[in-house]
Enzyme design. Structure first.
Site, PDB file in Angstrom:
ATOM      1  CE  LYS A   3      -2.195  -0.880   3.919  1.00  5.59           C
ATOM      2  NZ  LYS A   3      -1.611  -2.148   4.373  1.00  5.59           N
ATOM      3  NE  ARG A  34       7.202  -2.105   6.269  1.00  3.80           N
ATOM      4  CZ  ARG A  34       5.880  -2.029   6.378  1.00  3.80           C
ATOM      5  NH1 ARG A  34       5.150  -1.644   5.357  1.00  3.80           N
ATOM      6  NH2 ARG A  34       5.297  -2.377   7.501  1.00  3.80           N
TER       7      ARG A  34
HETATM    8  P1  ADP Z   1       1.133  -1.548   7.935  1.00  3.03           P
HETATM    9  O1  ADP Z   1       0.067  -1.328   6.902  1.00  3.03           O
HETATM   10  O2  ADP Z   1       2.442  -1.889   7.362  1.00  3.03           O
HETATM   11  O3  ADP Z   1       0.709  -2.467   9.040  1.00  3.03           O
HETATM   12  P2  ADP Z   1       0.810   1.220   8.952  1.00  3.03           P
HETATM   13  O4  ADP Z   1       1.950   2.134   8.844  1.00  3.03           O
HETATM   14  O5  ADP Z   1      -0.369   1.429   8.052  1.00  3.03           O
HETATM   15  O6  ADP Z   1       1.424  -0.221   8.765  1.00  3.03           O
HETATM   16  O7  ADP Z   1       0.260   1.221  10.458  1.00  3.03           O
HETATM   17  C1  ADP Z   1       1.098   1.062  11.560  1.00  3.03           C
HETATM   18  C2  ADP Z   1       0.287   1.049  12.837  1.00  3.03           C
HETATM   19  O8  ADP Z   1      -0.397   2.302  13.004  1.00  3.03           O
HETATM   20  C3  ADP Z   1      -0.807  -0.009  12.914  1.00  3.03           C
HETATM   21  O9  ADP Z   1      -0.309  -1.254  13.352  1.00  3.03           O
HETATM   22  C4  ADP Z   1      -1.772   0.621  13.923  1.00  3.03           C
HETATM   23  O10 ADP Z   1      -1.307   0.484  15.264  1.00  3.03           O
HETATM   24  C5  ADP Z   1      -1.694   2.100  13.572  1.00  3.03           C
HETATM   25  N1  ADP Z   1      -2.703   2.471  12.553  1.00  3.03           N
HETATM   26  C6  ADP Z   1      -2.457   2.938  11.301  1.00  3.03           C
HETATM   27  N2  ADP Z   1      -3.600   3.183  10.630  1.00  3.03           N
HETATM   28  C7  ADP Z   1      -4.609   2.876  11.486  1.00  3.03           C
HETATM   29  C8  ADP Z   1      -6.043   2.896  11.395  1.00  3.03           C
HETATM   30  N3  ADP Z   1      -6.665   3.296  10.274  1.00  3.03           N
HETATM   31  N4  ADP Z   1      -6.745   2.513  12.479  1.00  3.03           N
HETATM   32  C9  ADP Z   1      -6.145   2.135  13.615  1.00  3.03           C
HETATM   33  N5  ADP Z   1      -4.819   2.059  13.768  1.00  3.03           N
HETATM   34  C10 ADP Z   1      -4.036   2.435  12.721  1.00  3.03           C
END
Ligand code: ADP
Ligand code: ZN
Length: 230
Positions: free
Chosen positions: A18, A127
């Site tokens: 993503k 990563r």
């Molecule tokens: P990935 O998609 O690689 O797991 P992200 O960078 O999108 O990582 O998210 C890292 C962390 O941030 C998640 O594990 C969560 O704790 C928090 N997070 C990110 N986006 C959300 C969301 N939309 N709702 C709740 N927690 C979120």
């Protein structure tokens, strides 16, 4: 590029790409790439009020509560740079968030990135991110049947970030125990959103089966076809 709007959601397991594709597609469409994960990580790094609230969730790989996340997203997409639309990466992640998003704005297209789970774990473990600007790299060299996903290394011979010269590091939550928890959370809380968007006729599923630049081209073409936007 003036005069149109395009609002895109990228859906997929952690490590499905993503961030990588949003990063590449955002400049081509002239809309910002918005990653709730990046916003939270930055807040934690800066030690802001928000950062203090969300730190534990990020460290354990669980989700930040909907109430906080929805508020953060709402504020972010009300900024002037979102006038022509945006790419959402990592939001929505619960049915509750998807419904809240529909109250705030109209999404044009949802891209679901599909990748076998074994490969997801390999990609997450491989990563690396730039400590300064967050640009994504990957040291994993994946071969799986006919599928080959080569590493995404910096061109810089020093092994530092191409964009800013920053050091490349592994994210705290890309450690094995946390990866497992994040995948579990994805299956339980995020996968139900797939059905939700399918029913709205907005979902397009894309197999991750080519190197990153090729994938970005393929996705861009789908977005242009489905939304009729250049
Ligand atoms: P990935 O998609 O690689 O797991 P992200 O960078 O999108 O990582 O998210 C890292 C962390 O941030 C998640 O594990 C969560 O704790 C928090 N997070 C990110 N986006 C959300 C969301 N939309 N709702 C709740 N927690 C979120
Ligand atoms: Zn950088």
């Amino acid at each position: 590029m003036v005069g149109f709007m395009v609002k895109i959601v990228f859906l997929g397991a952690p490590g499905s790409g993503k961030g990588t594709y949003s990063e590449r597609i955002s400049p081509k469409l002239g809309v910002p790439h918005i990653s709730t994960g990046d916003i939270f990580r930055e807040a934690v790094a800066k030690g802001t009020e928000l950062g203090k609230k969300v730190k534990e969730y990020l460290e354990s790989g669980s989700l930040v509560p909907d109430e906080i996340t929805i508020q953060v997203l709402k504020e972010r997409i009300s900024q002037p740079d979102c006038e022509k639309g945006f790419i959402l990466d990592g939001f929505p992640r619960t049915l509750e968030q998807a419904k809240a998003l529909d109250q705030i704005t109209d999404i044009d297209i949802v891209i679901l990135l599909n990748l076998p789970e074994e490969l997801i774990v390999k990609k997450l473990a491989g990563r690396r991110v730039c400590e300064k600007c967050g640009k994504i790299y990957n040291v994993a060299d994946i071969s799986y049947g006919k599928l080959r996903l080569p590493p995404m290394l910096p061109k810089n011979p020093e092994g530092v970030c191409d964009e800013c010269g920053g050091r490349l590091v592994q994210r705290e939550d890309d450690k094995e125990e946390v990866i497992r928890e994040r995948l579990k959370v994805y299956h339980e809380l995020t996968e139900p959103i797939i059905e939700y968007y399918k029913n709205q006729g907005k979902l397009v599923t894309v197999e991750v089966d080519a190197p990153a630049d090729e994938m970005a081209e393929k996705i861009l073409k789908i977005i242009r076809e489905k939304t009729g936007k250049e």
